[in-house]
Design a protein around this motif. Structure first.
Motif, mmCIF file in Angstrom:
data_model
loop_
_atom_site.group_PDB
_atom_site.id
_atom_site.type_symbol
_atom_site.label_atom_id
_atom_site.label_comp_id
_atom_site.label_asym_id
_atom_site.label_seq_id
_atom_site.Cartn_x
_atom_site.Cartn_y
_atom_site.Cartn_z
ATOM 1 N N PHE A 177 0.799 -1.216 0.000
ATOM 2 C CA PHE A 177 0.000 0.000 0.000
ATOM 3 C C PHE A 177 0.839 1.278 0.000
ATOM 4 N N ASP A 178 2.067 1.237 0.484
ATOM 5 C CA ASP A 178 2.924 2.422 0.396
ATOM 6 C C ASP A 178 3.150 2.821 -1.051
ATOM 7 N N THR A 179 3.482 1.834 -1.889
ATOM 8 C CA THR A 179 3.713 2.103 -3.312
ATOM 9 C C THR A 179 2.412 2.467 -4.017
ATOM 10 N N LEU A 180 1.319 1.801 -3.646
ATOM 11 C CA LEU A 180 0.032 2.081 -4.280
ATOM 12 C C LEU A 180 -0.415 3.511 -4.015
ATOM 13 N N GLN A 181 -0.124 4.035 -2.836
ATOM 14 C CA GLN A 181 -0.491 5.422 -2.539
ATOM 15 C C GLN A 181 0.164 6.392 -3.514
ATOM 16 N N VAL A 182 1.440 6.200 -3.774
ATOM 17 C CA VAL A 182 2.160 7.071 -4.711
ATOM 18 C C VAL A 182 1.546 6.958 -6.103
ATOM 19 N N GLU A 183 1.239 5.727 -6.522
ATOM 20 C CA GLU A 183 0.641 5.530 -7.841
ATOM 21 C C GLU A 183 -0.702 6.246 -7.953
ATOM 22 N N LEU A 184 -1.536 6.109 -6.946
ATOM 23 C CA LEU A 184 -2.852 6.743 -6.997
ATOM 24 C C LEU A 184 -2.729 8.257 -7.025
ATOM 25 N N TYR A 185 -1.852 8.794 -6.205
ATOM 26 C CA TYR A 185 -1.691 10.253 -6.175
ATOM 27 C C TYR A 185 -1.221 10.777 -7.531
ATOM 28 N N GLN A 186 -0.268 10.096 -8.136
ATOM 29 C CA GLN A 186 0.229 10.550 -9.432
ATOM 30 C C GLN A 186 -0.793 10.315 -10.536
ATOM 31 N N ARG A 187 -1.596 9.248 -10.431
ATOM 32 C CA ARG A 187 -2.682 9.052 -11.398
ATOM 33 C C ARG A 187 -3.658 10.228 -11.346
ATOM 34 N N GLY A 188 -3.927 10.719 -10.139
ATOM 35 C CA GLY A 188 -4.838 11.849 -10.016
ATOM 36 C C GLY A 188 -4.340 13.082 -10.743
ATOM 37 N N ILE A 189 -3.025 13.245 -10.818
ATOM 38 C CA ILE A 189 -2.444 14.385 -11.522
ATOM 39 C C ILE A 189 -2.427 14.129 -13.025
ATOM 40 N N VAL A 190 -1.910 12.978 -13.424
ATOM 41 C CA VAL A 190 -1.710 12.686 -14.847
ATOM 42 C C VAL A 190 -3.034 12.407 -15.555
ATOM 43 N N ASP A 191 -3.876 11.527 -14.986
ATOM 44 C CA ASP A 191 -5.144 11.159 -15.625
ATOM 45 C C ASP A 191 -6.317 12.016 -15.165
ATOM 46 N N GLY A 192 -6.130 12.764 -14.084
ATOM 47 C CA GLY A 192 -7.220 13.571 -13.555
ATOM 48 C C GLY A 192 -8.198 12.784 -12.709
ATOM 49 N N GLU A 193 -7.956 11.498 -12.541
ATOM 50 C CA GLU A 193 -8.856 10.637 -11.765
ATOM 51 C C GLU A 193 -8.219 9.274 -11.601
#
Length: 500
Positions: free
Chosen positions: A145-161
């Motif tokens: 989940f540590d790595t998944l948090q970073v992925e989700l946060y960056q997805r929110g920036i790059v994909d907008g969701e």
């Protein structure tokens, strides 16, 4: 049942056939104004508004009553194809632009720190508290989940969701799987407007989500399909839009995306120019030689050797002086005057333009220039990390927003523990709480922050566990260390008494 054409006509111009009761919104009001006609489509709207001038006022001069019905963001997002086009453009910049990569990593490091959002468990029963804490640690590692948090946060920036699907397991440890935004599509056998953008909502109420159409790839031997998935099974976080809009907007588009592209191009051009100019060791002027004699001399010195590494240019560019290797010497007759290129004396102004472009890249996040450029200006660095700086405030808001998503995940995780009988089904009666803690954003005011924490601890506002999590210290590990230290001190005291 209305035809597709009737649905589209009613969407843009209101229901002209009969009155219809709408429980959430008022009835449609027919659009009026010079831009709209009886059968105008988006292409007509675009051509008519943009061809007059290229300013923003010309692009969207009138807000119409139907612009944002059914969760759309007209005129920017007219269809699912528009949404996916923005996502593709944003992903391209995020993958290929070094400044975009830099700001993604920089924002992640400040918002999530080294360990991401952490938690503390409390309840009226100490045994339950310890059990849930141990179960959460196991779940955390199982889902990385540590790595998944970073992925989700960056997805929110790059994909907008981003979309997370929950898969409850019989062993009690909930599985999480991301869904690509392009896999959210309109499911079959659903109203095309209520299910627009792949998000199925109550008719005329895009803020009440019933479910999602999810594309299911089943391999080459079985036909793929779009299936309806209940909203309770999916966590959807969208960025840059209002609550009534169904899909988020990526960040690396419009002027922000253009700023990143311009910055990379400007930096590339500056370095290319400087590389070529710095490759010239000196220029020899032949006072008594003619131009043909100088050329004969150049030809006699030319080795026709290609450089020892791949080049973009064709092989013919390696002959003569087409390729400027390090230490290149230029020869010319005295009568031939050497002129610097127009940009030779403007490198300083170009660098200033690049700095301005980098500031524009970070404007959306109130990010300082150094976060993108990597420039270590101590004065700017210190002022950007004070308590009242816009950047720090922006980071705190990002943390708050992201904690809301993590809280939804934690709620689902605890529920799966209870359903699988790992914890009592009536756990709420024990006032079980999982408090989320965002990492402390390091500032230059260390003494002030420590004094505030001490005051909050004495007032009972903050717990030692929360303070430890904020400063990046593992509370459980430190307690074990203290226990080990006390045990060692006790042994030392016992040995002293025996010696005496």
């Amino acid at each position: 049942m209305a035809t597709f054409y009737e649905n589209m006509r009613n969407y843009f111009f209101g229901n002209t056939s009969k009155e219809k009761t709408k429980p959430i919104k008022e009835g449609y009001v027919a659009d009026s104004g010079g831009l709209w006609g009886p059968n105008m489509l988006w292409t007509d709207y675009y051509n008519r508004s943009v061809t007059t001038s290229m300013g923003y006022n010309a692009f969207a001069p009138i807000a119409n009553t139907s612009d944002r019905n059914n969760g759309l963001n007209f005129p920017y997002v007219y269809s699912l194809a528009d949404q996916l086009t923005y996502i593709a453009n944003s992903r391209y910049i995020a993958q290929t632009n070094p400044y975009a990569v830099g700001i993604l990593n920089g924002l992640s490091s400040y918002v999530l720190g080294a360990g991401g959002i952490t938690y503390t468990v409390s309840s009226d029963d100490d045994d339950l508290t310890k059990l849930v804490d141990e179960l959460l640690q196991t779940w955390w590692m199982k889902n990385n989940f540590d790595t998944l948090q970073v992925e989700l946060y960056q997805r929110g920036i790059v994909d907008g969701e981003y979309f997370l699907r929950k898969f409850p397991q019989k062993d009690g440890f909930l599985k999480l799987r991301t869904i690509e935004p392009e896999h959210i599509q309109i499911p079959p056998d659903h109203d095309i407007l209520a299910a627009s953008m792949g998000v199925v909502c109550e008719p005329d109420d895009p803020q009440t989500v019933l479910g999602y159409g999810v594309y299911m790839y089943r391999g080459s031997k079985e036909a793929s399909s779009v299936e309806f998935v209940d909203a309770d099974e999916i966590i959807h976080d969208k960025k840059g839009v209002t609550a009534a809009m169904k899909r988020g907007l990526p960040c690396f588009i419009f002027d922000t995306g253009l700023a990143f592209m311009n910055a990379a191009k400007l930096a590339r051009n500056i370095t290319t120019l400087s590389t070529i100019q710095s490759s010239v060791a000196f220029i020899r002027q032949h006072a008594a030689a003619t131009q043909s004699q100088v050329q004969d001399f150049i030809d006699s010195q030319n080795t026709n050797a290609a450089p020892p590494y791949p080049q973009w240019a064709a092989s013919s560019a390696f002959s003569g002086n087409g390729f400027y290797a390090a230490g290149t010497i230029l020869d010319m007759p005295k009568a031939l005057e050497y002129k610097d290129p127009p940009s030779a004396g403007n490198v300083g102004s170009y660098i200033e333009a690049l700095n301005m472009c980098l500031r524009e890249c970070g404007r959306r996040w109130n990010a300082p220039e150094w976060l993108i450029s990597g420039k270590g200006d101590s004065i700017n660095f210190a002022s950007s990390l004070t308590t009242e700086s816009p950047f720090l405030r922006s980071v705190l808001k990002e943390q708050k927003d992201f904690k809301e998503t993590v809280q939804k995940i934690m709620t689902a995780v605890i529920q799966n523990f209870a359903v699988a009988d790992l914890i009592p089904i009536n756990y709420k009666q024990y006032n079980l709480k999982v408090e989320l803690v965002a990492p402390s954003v390091e500032t230059r005011e260390y003494l002030k922050e420590s004094q505030l924490n001490k005051t909050y601890l004495e007032m009972g506002i903050k717990s030692p566990q929360t303070i430890a999590a904020e400063i990046g210290v593992d509370w459980r590990k430190e307690q074990e260390n203290f226990a080990s230290l006390r045990e060692q001190q006790q042994k030392n005291d016992d040995n002293k008494e025996k010696t005496v």
